[in-house]
Design a protein around this motif. Structure first.
Motif, short mmCIF file in Angstrom:
data_model
loop_
_atom_site.label_atom_id
_atom_site.label_comp_id
_atom_site.label_asym_id
_atom_site.label_seq_id
_atom_site.Cartn_x
_atom_site.Cartn_y
_atom_site.Cartn_z
N GLY A 111 0.83 -1.20 0.00
CA GLY A 111 0.00 0.00 0.00
C GLY A 111 0.86 1.25 0.00
O GLY A 111 1.87 1.33 -0.72
N PRO A 112 0.52 2.24 0.82
CA PRO A 112 1.30 3.48 0.86
C PRO A 112 2.72 3.26 1.36
O PRO A 112 3.62 4.06 1.08
N TYR A 113 2.93 2.16 2.11
CA TYR A 113 4.26 1.87 2.64
C TYR A 113 5.18 1.28 1.57
O TYR A 113 6.37 1.08 1.84
N GLY A 114 4.65 1.04 0.40
CA GLY A 114 5.48 0.69 -0.74
C GLY A 114 5.90 1.91 -1.52
O GLY A 114 6.75 1.83 -2.42
N HIS A 147 7.15 6.37 5.51
CA HIS A 147 6.34 7.07 6.51
C HIS A 147 5.21 7.86 5.83
O HIS A 147 5.23 9.10 5.83
N PRO A 148 4.23 7.17 5.26
CA PRO A 148 3.17 7.88 4.53
C PRO A 148 2.34 8.81 5.40
O PRO A 148 1.82 9.82 4.91
N ILE A 149 2.21 8.51 6.68
CA ILE A 149 1.47 9.41 7.57
C ILE A 149 2.18 10.75 7.65
O ILE A 149 1.56 11.81 7.52
N TYR A 150 3.49 10.71 7.84
CA TYR A 150 4.25 11.95 7.91
C TYR A 150 4.27 12.66 6.56
O TYR A 150 4.17 13.89 6.50
N THR A 151 4.38 11.90 5.50
CA THR A 151 4.37 12.49 4.15
C THR A 151 3.10 13.29 3.93
O THR A 151 3.15 14.45 3.49
N LEU A 187 9.96 19.16 10.63
CA LEU A 187 11.26 18.74 11.17
C LEU A 187 11.08 17.73 12.30
O LEU A 187 11.84 16.76 12.42
N GLY A 188 10.06 17.97 13.15
CA GLY A 188 9.79 17.03 14.24
C GLY A 188 9.39 15.66 13.71
O GLY A 188 9.84 14.63 14.23
N MET A 189 8.56 15.64 12.68
CA MET A 189 8.14 14.36 12.10
C MET A 189 9.30 13.65 11.41
O MET A 189 9.42 12.43 11.48
N TRP A 190 10.15 14.43 10.76
CA TRP A 190 11.34 13.83 10.14
C TRP A 190 12.23 13.20 11.20
O TRP A 190 12.72 12.08 11.04
N GLN A 191 12.44 13.93 12.31
CA GLN A 191 13.25 13.41 13.40
C GLN A 191 12.63 12.15 14.00
O GLN A 191 13.32 11.17 14.29
N LYS A 192 11.32 12.17 14.16
CA LYS A 192 10.63 11.00 14.70
C LYS A 192 10.77 9.81 13.75
O LYS A 192 11.00 8.68 14.19
N GLY A 193 10.66 10.08 12.46
CA GLY A 193 10.83 9.01 11.48
C GLY A 193 12.21 8.38 11.55
O GLY A 193 12.36 7.16 11.48
N ARG A 235 15.16 0.01 0.19
CA ARG A 235 14.34 -0.20 -1.00
C ARG A 235 13.32 0.91 -1.25
O ARG A 235 12.98 1.21 -2.39
N VAL A 236 12.82 1.53 -0.17
CA VAL A 236 11.71 2.50 -0.28
C VAL A 236 12.16 3.85 0.29
O VAL A 236 12.79 3.89 1.35
N PRO A 237 11.86 4.96 -0.40
CA PRO A 237 12.24 6.29 0.12
C PRO A 237 11.55 6.60 1.44
O PRO A 237 10.48 6.06 1.74
N MET A 238 12.15 7.51 2.20
CA MET A 238 11.66 7.78 3.56
C MET A 238 10.35 8.56 3.57
O MET A 238 9.33 8.07 4.06
N ILE A 239 10.36 9.78 3.07
CA ILE A 239 9.19 10.65 3.15
C ILE A 239 8.76 11.20 1.79
O ILE A 239 7.57 11.30 1.50
N ILE A 240 9.73 11.52 0.95
CA ILE A 240 9.41 12.09 -0.36
C ILE A 240 9.38 10.98 -1.41
O ILE A 240 10.39 10.30 -1.62
N PRO A 241 8.24 10.76 -2.05
CA PRO A 241 8.13 9.67 -3.03
C PRO A 241 9.11 9.84 -4.19
O PRO A 241 9.46 10.96 -4.56
N PHE A 242 9.53 8.72 -4.72
CA PHE A 242 10.34 8.63 -5.94
C PHE A 242 11.79 9.08 -5.78
O PHE A 242 12.55 9.04 -6.73
#
Length: 208
Positions: free
Chosen positions: A131-134, A138-142, A169-175, A197-204
């Motif tokens: 799903g979004p985790y592919g 961190h799709p919630i933070y995204t 920044l807080g969400m990035w740090q939490k991630g 395999r999968v990017p952290m917050i910014i797709p692609f």
């Protein structure tokens, strides 16, 4: 001395929420907040979690950012918007904010019982990479970062923009902290491979 409820209401619903359509942005985030709080009761049993003092590394920026993001701070300071987008721009921002929130909710629902407001290891925890985790780790933070940055820019207040940046920044740090924690808990072979395999917050983007 009688209590004037109308004055309290005017303070609570003031600042950039006093006119339409910027009021719509406030209603969108209020609806999200209430629904998110309601859904917080749906989560699995916690096996292990990050200590409270460590969590301040991400919770403090999010807290301060959340305060700045509210309409009351700019009103108390007497600050004016840096720019005005106009009604059409605000409506576009509202649609984009809803899209960000919807993406975050997709991540929340897909994660199911493994979701937590804090960094935790749930019972029977495993790597979720569908799903979004592919798309992002961190799709919630995204979704929330995107929606808040859009809203902050649409409002045009220094306080809302700064608030959105601090929350991001807080969400990035939490991630980042989540990934270190889960790599140890779930194993480098499982979670570490997922991170590669999968990017952290910014797709692609290339995974890091």
């Amino acid at each position: 001395m009688s209590f004037d409820f109308s004055k309290l209401l005017s303070v609570a619903w003031g600042g950039w929420t006093t006119s339409w359509p910027t009021e719509l942005l406030a209603l969108i985030w209020l609806a999200f907040l209430l629904s998110w709080i309601g859904a917080s009761f749906w989560q699995g049993q916690t096996k292990k979690q990050v200590m409270t003092l460590e969590s301040q590394r991400y919770s403090l920026p999010i807290l301060v950012g959340g305060i700045l993001f509210t309409p009351w701070v700019a009103e108390l300071l007497g600050w004016k918007p840096l720019w005005v987008l106009g009604n059409s721009g605000i409506y576009v921002a509202a649609v984009l904010s809803i899209a960000g929130i919807a993406f975050a909710w997709w991540g929340r629902l897909h994660l199911g019982k493994f979701w937590s407001n804090t960094i935790t290891h749930k019972e029977d925890h495993r790597v979720i990479d569908t799903g979004p985790y592919g798309i992002v780790r961190h799709p919630i933070y995204t979704g929330l970062i995107f929606g808040m940055l859009v809203t902050g820019i649409a409002i045009g207040m220094v306080t809302t923009i700064l608030g959105a940046i601090l929350i991001s920044l807080g969400m990035w740090q939490k991630g980042r902290m989540e990934e270190v924690f889960l790599s140890k808990e779930l194993g480098e072979d499982a979670y570490g491979a997922y991170c590669r395999r999968v990017p952290m917050i910014i797709p692609f983007l290339s995974p890091r």
